[in-house]
Scaffold this active site. Structure first.
Site, mmCIF file in Angstrom:
data_model
loop_
_atom_site.group_PDB
_atom_site.id
_atom_site.type_symbol
_atom_site.label_atom_id
_atom_site.label_comp_id
_atom_site.label_asym_id
_atom_site.label_seq_id
_atom_site.Cartn_x
_atom_site.Cartn_y
_atom_site.Cartn_z
ATOM 1 N N ARG A 147 48.694 80.669 14.963
ATOM 2 C CA ARG A 147 48.232 79.335 14.578
ATOM 3 C C ARG A 147 48.910 78.256 15.430
ATOM 4 N NH1 ARG A 147 48.967 81.071 8.223
ATOM 5 N NH2 ARG A 147 46.985 82.237 8.046
ATOM 6 N N ARG A 211 48.545 88.868 23.214
ATOM 7 C CA ARG A 211 47.870 89.731 22.243
ATOM 8 C C ARG A 211 48.842 89.943 21.086
ATOM 9 N NH1 ARG A 211 47.381 95.263 21.232
ATOM 10 N NH2 ARG A 211 45.319 95.947 20.548
ATOM 11 N N SER A 341 66.175 50.086 23.794
ATOM 12 C CA SER A 341 67.612 50.373 23.763
ATOM 13 C C SER A 341 68.240 49.601 22.613
ATOM 14 C CB SER A 341 68.265 49.961 25.082
ATOM 15 O OG SER A 341 69.673 49.917 24.959
ATOM 16 N N LYS A 347 65.775 47.099 28.673
ATOM 17 C CA LYS A 347 65.497 48.484 29.059
ATOM 18 C C LYS A 347 64.073 48.888 28.703
ATOM 19 C CE LYS A 347 67.875 51.345 30.355
ATOM 20 N NZ LYS A 347 68.852 52.152 29.628
ATOM 21 N N ASN A 349 62.951 52.424 28.598
ATOM 22 C CA ASN A 349 63.309 53.840 28.727
ATOM 23 C C ASN A 349 62.079 54.759 28.645
ATOM 24 O OD1 ASN A 349 66.124 53.363 28.883
ATOM 25 N ND2 ASN A 349 66.202 53.092 26.672
ATOM 26 N N ARG A 378 64.874 100.714 12.279
ATOM 27 C CA ARG A 378 64.948 99.364 11.709
ATOM 28 C C ARG A 378 66.237 98.721 12.161
ATOM 29 N NH1 ARG A 378 61.479 99.298 9.756
ATOM 30 N NH2 ARG A 378 61.074 99.294 7.526
#
Length: 485
Positions: A147, A211, A341, A347, A349, A378
């Protein structure tokens, strides 16, 4: 029905508050320390609740497959499916109860049986029939991964669409290629975008090629409990004869005799039915049918981790380049909505790129913990150690892909700055071309100083030294349109 079973305190009567626990210390991880995936689709698809739901889906699918094989009554499968869909489990409480068995399946199966005993006691005995805890956890992990991968590939495709447009639009936008952090030779922004596109396209194709199989082997990977059930239950000849059974050699065969006999190819009917059940179970889950149980052969998980790491790296390449191109001194691109900032109001960013790069750095590290073969039939600890890193790989990659789609949809490109930056070296950006036309000593003398180079204009024009950049863009775009029509 709701199940919690939360203990009043820890062993010895010591409560969590004694160690500084707050009233909300059971709140789910909302991504405070990993904002790249906070609130994203894949974060929701990999939440604790999503994992619990996947385990319940696996239990319901097992019941339906067993009913199709004639091993349990069809009504029991219907009731189990309904109870699994209606059951509400507190993930935090389930996690604490799992400490006693090292697996959440034990308390979860107990809750499912309890719910059935209250409403349909005749079906309770058929829950989890012939399976082991790892069958359910691994099948649920592949469901969650499937999913999540579907969502990741969708976001990759969403990121590739604007990239393809950028590559096409800027196929002739000249800029400096940079090697080891320095201007090297001319290239185009179109080719740079095409390179990003090629990386994401490869990552998407690698994810689509995965797969992801169901897991069903029983206690020791022999399907013994299911074979035993098939040999003792009343199984119609028609049920067995219509099921296609894997031969383990890449082919298939169909059994044609009643229970206790031998079918085509010498496969005994109870054994044939158990093998067919694995395929039915995979069908019910929408997963691939495994050749054999893979309880301790974790190659599937390793391949998944490697594909996610490669995807994160491809996204990280885009983000890293954007960060560098958006530097104040370079200014060739910018994010549409720059980050602020807390201390410097000026700024701008590249916040989204920073988040993507943070994921790209982490995912390969988490992926190293995946795919390690377990001991005997296991693993004790190695299997359990996969759970958290696998989720981190999924949700960090998913967050990076979703964030990249946002980033690229609004990426701003400044061709004039690219052209201006090309002029910073005074023509030296085409020194490779000059080396093919000027005597070596003459060129060396020209490069000793800081003055702009003196050479014929046609040799100094960066746009005249782009090699096959345009053709390379065309090749990438052709591949993209072919594989993403």
């Amino acid at each position: 029905m709701t199940s919690d079973h939360t203990p009043a305190g820890t062993p010895g009567g010591v409560s969590g508050e004694a160690f500084g626990g707050a009233a909300d210390d059971r709140a789910p991880d909302g991504g405070l320390l990993a904002p790249v995936r906070a609130g994203t689709r894949v974060e929701r698809l990999t939440s604790d609740a999503a994992w619990v739901r996947a385990m319940l889906d696996a239990e319901a699918a097992l019941a339906r497959a067993e009913a199709r094989a004639g091993l349990i009554p069809e009504r029991a499968a219907t009731l189990i499916t309904r109870a699994a869909a209606d059951l509400t489990v507190d993930p935090s409480g389930l996690a604490r109860r799992a400490r006693d068995s090292a697996t959440p399946v034990v308390p979860l199966v107990a809750d499912l049986r309890a719910a059935l005993r209250a409403t349909a006691p005749e079906a309770a005995a058929h829950v989890h029939k012939g399976a082991t805890s790892q069958d359910i956890v691994d099948s649920a992990a592949m469901l969650v991964a499937s999913r999540a991968v579907t969502a990741i590939t969708a976001f990759l495709e969403a990121a590739m669409r604007p990239l393809a447009a950028l590559a096409d639009r800027h196929r002739d936008t000249v800029m400096a290629a940079r090697t080891l952090g320095q201007q090297a030779a001319p290239t185009t922004f179109g080719l740079k975008a095409a390179g990003w596109l090629a990386g994401l396209l490869h990552a998407r194709d690698r994810l689509l090629a995965l797969r992801l199989p169901a897991q069903l082997g029983g206690a020791a990977g022999t399907l013994a409990a299911l074979v035993e059930t098939a040999g003792t239950e009343t199984v119609s000849t028609e049920t067995v004869s219509t099921e296609t059974v894997s031969t383990g050699t890449g082919g298939t065969e169909t059994s044609g005799t009643g229970a206790g006999g031998t079918g085509a190819g010498g496969v005994r009917v109870p054994q044939a039915l158990a093998l067919a059940l694995v395929d039915l179970y995979a069908q019910e889950l929408g997963l691939a049918a495994p050749l054999v149980p893979w309880h301790t052969d974790r190659a599937v998980v390793g391949e998944l981790g490697a594909a996610l790491a490669g995807t994160a790296e491809a996204l990280g390449k885009v983000a890293t380049d954007v960060i560098l191109l958006a530097q104040t001194e370079v200014g060739e691109v910018a994010e549409a909505t720059p980050g602020a900032s807390s201390a410097m109001p000026h700024k701008r960013n590249p916040a989204r790129s920073v988040l993507i790069r943070s994921a790209a750095i982490q995912v390969p590290v988490y992926a190293q913990l995946l795919g390690r073969a377990g001991e005997h039939e296991r693993a004790a600890g190695a299997w359990q150690a996969e759970w958290a890193p696998l989720r981190e790989c999924l949700r960090l990659t998913g967050g990076a892909a979703e964030t990249a789609a946002e980033l690229l949809a609004g990426l701003r490109v400044f061709p004039e700055r690219m052209r201006a930056n090309l002029a910073l070296t005074g023509g030296r950006v085409v020194s490779e071309r000059l080396a093919a036309h000027l005597p070596k000593d003459e060129l060396a003398e020209m490069l000793r100083g800081d003055d702009p180079l003196r050479a014929p204009d046609e040799l100094l024009d960066p746009s005249a030294y782009l090699g096959a950049a345009r053709e390379l863009v065309d090749r990438v775009l052709a591949a993209y349109h072919d594989r993403c029509p």
